[in-house]
Design a protein around this motif. Structure first.
Motif, PDB file in Angstrom:
ATOM      1  N   PHE A  70     -13.461 -45.461 -19.484  1.00  0.00           N
ATOM      2  CA  PHE A  70     -12.355 -46.363 -19.160  1.00  0.00           C
ATOM      3  C   PHE A  70     -11.983 -46.259 -17.682  1.00  0.00           C
ATOM      4  O   PHE A  70     -11.843 -47.280 -16.980  1.00  0.00           O
ATOM      5  CB  PHE A  70     -11.148 -46.028 -20.037  1.00  0.00           C
ATOM      6  N   VAL A  71     -11.809 -45.042 -17.187  1.00  0.00           N
ATOM      7  CA  VAL A  71     -11.417 -44.860 -15.783  1.00  0.00           C
ATOM      8  C   VAL A  71     -12.557 -45.273 -14.857  1.00  0.00           C
ATOM      9  O   VAL A  71     -12.332 -45.847 -13.785  1.00  0.00           O
ATOM     10  CB  VAL A  71     -10.992 -43.402 -15.530  1.00  0.00           C
ATOM     11  N   LEU A  72     -13.777 -45.016 -15.275  1.00  0.00           N
ATOM     12  CA  LEU A  72     -14.953 -45.439 -14.510  1.00  0.00           C
ATOM     13  C   LEU A  72     -14.958 -46.959 -14.314  1.00  0.00           C
ATOM     14  O   LEU A  72     -15.208 -47.456 -13.208  1.00  0.00           O
ATOM     15  CB  LEU A  72     -16.209 -44.972 -15.235  1.00  0.00           C
ATOM     16  N   ILE A  73     -14.655 -47.697 -15.376  1.00  0.00           N
ATOM     17  CA  ILE A  73     -14.600 -49.160 -15.288  1.00  0.00           C
ATOM     18  C   ILE A  73     -13.490 -49.593 -14.331  1.00  0.00           C
ATOM     19  O   ILE A  73     -13.661 -50.533 -13.533  1.00  0.00           O
ATOM     20  CB  ILE A  73     -14.378 -49.779 -16.682  1.00  0.00           C
ATOM     21  N   LEU A  74     -12.351 -48.908 -14.363  1.00  0.00           N
ATOM     22  CA  LEU A  74     -11.259 -49.239 -13.452  1.00  0.00           C
ATOM     23  C   LEU A  74     -11.676 -49.012 -11.994  1.00  0.00           C
ATOM     24  O   LEU A  74     -11.294 -49.776 -11.106  1.00  0.00           O
ATOM     25  CB  LEU A  74     -10.030 -48.396 -13.777  1.00  0.00           C
ATOM     26  N   GLY A  75     -12.458 -47.955 -11.756  1.00  0.00           N
ATOM     27  CA  GLY A  75     -12.960 -47.713 -10.409  1.00  0.00           C
ATOM     28  C   GLY A  75     -13.866 -48.832  -9.942  1.00  0.00           C
ATOM     29  O   GLY A  75     -13.795 -49.279  -8.784  1.00  0.00           O
ATOM     30  N   TRP A  76     -14.732 -49.300 -10.849  1.00  0.00           N
ATOM     31  CA  TRP A  76     -15.620 -50.421 -10.505  1.00  0.00           C
ATOM     32  C   TRP A  76     -14.811 -51.682 -10.224  1.00  0.00           C
ATOM     33  O   TRP A  76     -15.095 -52.414  -9.264  1.00  0.00           O
ATOM     34  CB  TRP A  76     -16.583 -50.674 -11.663  1.00  0.00           C
ATOM     35  N   ILE A  77     -13.789 -51.952 -11.031  1.00  0.00           N
ATOM     36  CA  ILE A  77     -12.936 -53.135 -10.825  1.00  0.00           C
ATOM     37  C   ILE A  77     -12.224 -53.054  -9.480  1.00  0.00           C
ATOM     38  O   ILE A  77     -12.121 -54.056  -8.752  1.00  0.00           O
ATOM     39  CB  ILE A  77     -11.908 -53.254 -11.974  1.00  0.00           C
ATOM     40  N   MET A  78     -11.743 -51.878  -9.133  1.00  0.00           N
ATOM     41  CA  MET A  78     -11.061 -51.705  -7.850  1.00  0.00           C
ATOM     42  C   MET A  78     -11.983 -52.032  -6.683  1.00  0.00           C
ATOM     43  O   MET A  78     -11.604 -52.725  -5.739  1.00  0.00           O
ATOM     44  CB  MET A  78     -10.548 -50.267  -7.740  1.00  0.00           C
ATOM     45  N   GLU A  79     -13.223 -51.525  -6.761  1.00  0.00           N
ATOM     46  CA  GLU A  79     -14.177 -51.819  -5.684  1.00  0.00           C
ATOM     47  C   GLU A  79     -14.507 -53.303  -5.647  1.00  0.00           C
ATOM     48  O   GLU A  79     -14.580 -53.911  -4.567  1.00  0.00           O
ATOM     49  CB  GLU A  79     -15.445 -50.993  -5.902  1.00  0.00           C
ATOM     50  N   PHE A  80     -14.690 -53.916  -6.806  1.00  0.00           N
ATOM     51  CA  PHE A  80     -15.091 -55.318  -6.882  1.00  0.00           C
ATOM     52  C   PHE A  80     -13.988 -56.251  -6.383  1.00  0.00           C
ATOM     53  O   PHE A  80     -14.256 -57.204  -5.649  1.00  0.00           O
ATOM     54  CB  PHE A  80     -15.456 -55.668  -8.323  1.00  0.00           C
ATOM     55  N   ILE A  81     -12.747 -55.964  -6.762  1.00  0.00           N
ATOM     56  CA  ILE A  81     -11.639 -56.864  -6.422  1.00  0.00           C
ATOM     57  C   ILE A  81     -11.109 -56.621  -5.015  1.00  0.00           C
ATOM     58  O   ILE A  81     -10.834 -57.569  -4.270  1.00  0.00           O
ATOM     59  CB  ILE A  81     -10.494 -56.709  -7.448  1.00  0.00           C
ATOM     60  N   LEU A 194     -18.534 -43.680  -9.673  1.00  0.00           N
ATOM     61  CA  LEU A 194     -18.786 -42.246  -9.769  1.00  0.00           C
ATOM     62  C   LEU A 194     -17.543 -41.455  -9.372  1.00  0.00           C
ATOM     63  O   LEU A 194     -17.177 -40.461 -10.014  1.00  0.00           O
ATOM     64  CB  LEU A 194     -19.970 -41.863  -8.879  1.00  0.00           C
ATOM     65  N   SER A 195     -16.872 -41.906  -8.319  1.00  0.00           N
ATOM     66  CA  SER A 195     -15.650 -41.245  -7.863  1.00  0.00           C
ATOM     67  C   SER A 195     -14.558 -41.322  -8.923  1.00  0.00           C
ATOM     68  O   SER A 195     -13.832 -40.350  -9.166  1.00  0.00           O
ATOM     69  CB  SER A 195     -15.163 -41.891  -6.560  1.00  0.00           C
ATOM     70  N   ALA A 196     -14.435 -42.490  -9.571  1.00  0.00           N
ATOM     71  CA  ALA A 196     -13.441 -42.644 -10.634  1.00  0.00           C
ATOM     72  C   ALA A 196     -13.756 -41.718 -11.799  1.00  0.00           C
ATOM     73  O   ALA A 196     -12.849 -41.114 -12.392  1.00  0.00           O
ATOM     74  CB  ALA A 196     -13.397 -44.094 -11.103  1.00  0.00           C
ATOM     75  N   ALA A 197     -15.033 -41.585 -12.140  1.00  0.00           N
ATOM     76  CA  ALA A 197     -15.433 -40.681 -13.223  1.00  0.00           C
ATOM     77  C   ALA A 197     -15.079 -39.237 -12.877  1.00  0.00           C
ATOM     78  O   ALA A 197     -14.612 -38.480 -13.741  1.00  0.00           O
ATOM     79  CB  ALA A 197     -16.925 -40.821 -13.490  1.00  0.00           C
ATOM     80  N   LEU A 198     -15.285 -38.847 -11.625  1.00  0.00           N
ATOM     81  CA  LEU A 198     -14.922 -37.495 -11.197  1.00  0.00           C
ATOM     82  C   LEU A 198     -13.414 -37.287 -11.292  1.00  0.00           C
ATOM     83  O   LEU A 198     -12.941 -36.222 -11.715  1.00  0.00           O
ATOM     84  CB  LEU A 198     -15.397 -37.247  -9.760  1.00  0.00           C
ATOM     85  N   GLY A 199     -12.643 -38.312 -10.898  1.00  0.00           N
ATOM     86  CA  GLY A 199     -11.199 -38.210 -11.010  1.00  0.00           C
ATOM     87  C   GLY A 199     -10.764 -38.054 -12.455  1.00  0.00           C
ATOM     88  O   GLY A 199      -9.898 -37.223 -12.777  1.00  0.00           O
ATOM     89  N   ALA A 200     -11.358 -38.854 -13.350  1.00  0.00           N
ATOM     90  CA  ALA A 200     -11.022 -38.758 -14.769  1.00  0.00           C
ATOM     91  C   ALA A 200     -11.366 -37.378 -15.313  1.00  0.00           C
ATOM     92  O   ALA A 200     -10.598 -36.793 -16.099  1.00  0.00           O
ATOM     93  CB  ALA A 200     -11.768 -39.835 -15.552  1.00  0.00           C
ATOM     94  N   LEU A 201     -12.500 -36.848 -14.900  1.00  0.00           N
ATOM     95  CA  LEU A 201     -12.926 -35.523 -15.361  1.00  0.00           C
ATOM     96  C   LEU A 201     -11.937 -34.450 -14.906  1.00  0.00           C
ATOM     97  O   LEU A 201     -11.583 -33.545 -15.668  1.00  0.00           O
ATOM     98  CB  LEU A 201     -14.327 -35.224 -14.831  1.00  0.00           C
TER      99      LEU A 201
END
Length: 292
Positions: A70-81, A194-201
């Motif tokens: 979930f957080v990984l997807i949010l990181g991707w959305i942030m970069e995309f938008i 990847l950064s968002a996944a690290l943050g979630a972890l």
């Protein structure tokens, strides 16, 4: 001697979290040269999302991986938008964008989860273990283990895979990378996810120790960014060294001097180190040219 060991164990535990957060900063900066000041909010979302999923009755370890996704997807959305749409903007504008994203995420979190601290169950049985007069909990050991695992996996990814080579090529020379068939845009997107996944972890690991709340990401982001700067922005080993050093300074400062002064002591020491070595402990004079 027992007190020193206790403060050291506490410092290593806290420092491991700062190191994981700092690695998130390094991952994005090494590829895009963007400093993502919303990184701490990924940590916060990791802890709060885990709370919601486990409270809803989802099995613990399934909730663990759903949270990261979930957080990984949010990181991707942030970069995309935000980042991709601001292509060509100067560094200050991009930093302001990430600050705006941080404030927005924090505001949404305060509405969804409220402003109280929430309790998340530890990974395993959490009975404290006595070690030479000091105590350490299994969850603290999990924190350190996760940090070491993240460092190892990042090393494999960056140094031993084609994706890692593409990361480094996009960092050093985006134009040449594009001519060789590497998409810097895709690498930017991958770095944010990847950064968002690290943050979630990091959020998942720390949630059972420091009960998560909507505003926990702000200070964790500052400490993680400080660790990245201290170690050398753009250096993954530096991020780990910086995180552990800040954790130890905090713990020893709080234990031997004053808990109310721990942040002042820590940041004073950081400023002193950066005055002596402005590029960071393991940083190069030209930051960002060496990749991860």
């Amino acid at each position: 001697m027992g007190d020193l060991l206790q403060f050291t164990l506490t410092g290593v535990t806290i420092g491991s979290i700062y190191a994981i957060v700092a690695l998130g900063f390094v991952t994005i900066y090494s590829v895009t040269k963007v400093i993502n000041l919303a990184q701490g909010e990924f940590v916060m979302l990791g802890g709060l999302t885990m709370f919601s999923l486990t409270t809803a009755g989802i099995p613990y370890w399934l909730a663990f991986f759903i949270t990261i996704f979930f957080v990984l997807i949010l990181g991707w959305i942030m970069e995309f938008i935000l980042i991709r749409r601001a292509k060509g903007a100067d560094a200050i504008s991009l930093i302001i964008l990430t600050i705006g994203a941080s404030i927005f995420i924090r505001g949404i979190a305060s509405v969804v989860w409220g402003k109280d601290q929430l309790r998340v169950a530890p990974f395993t049985e959490n009975t404290p273990i006595n070690v030479a007069g000091a105590t350490i909990t299994p969850q603290a050991m999990w924190v350190v283990l996760i940090m070491l695992l993240v460092v190892f996996l990042l090393y494999i990814l960056i140094d031993k895979t084609m994706v890692g080579k593409a990361f480094q090529a996009s960092s050093v020379n985006p134009l040449a990378a594009r001519l060789m068939g590497v998409s810097p845009i895709r690498m930017s997107s991958l770095s944010f996810t990847l950064s968002a996944a690290l943050g979630a972890l990091a959020g998942l690991a720390i949630a059972p120790i420091m009960f998560p709340a909507y505003d926990m990401g702000a200070m964790l982001g500052i400490k993680g960014f400080s660790a990245a700067i201290l170690g050398g922005l753009g250096s993954a080993p530096g991020a780990v060294v910086g995180g552990l050093l800040i954790g130890l300074l905090e713990s020893l400062g709080a234990g031997y001097i004053s808990s109310g002064m721990k942040d002042a002591i820590t940041f004073s020491a950081i400023l002193l180190i950066l005055l002596i070595r402005p590029s960071g402990i393991l940083g190069e004079k030209s930051v960002g040219k060496g990749g991860l």
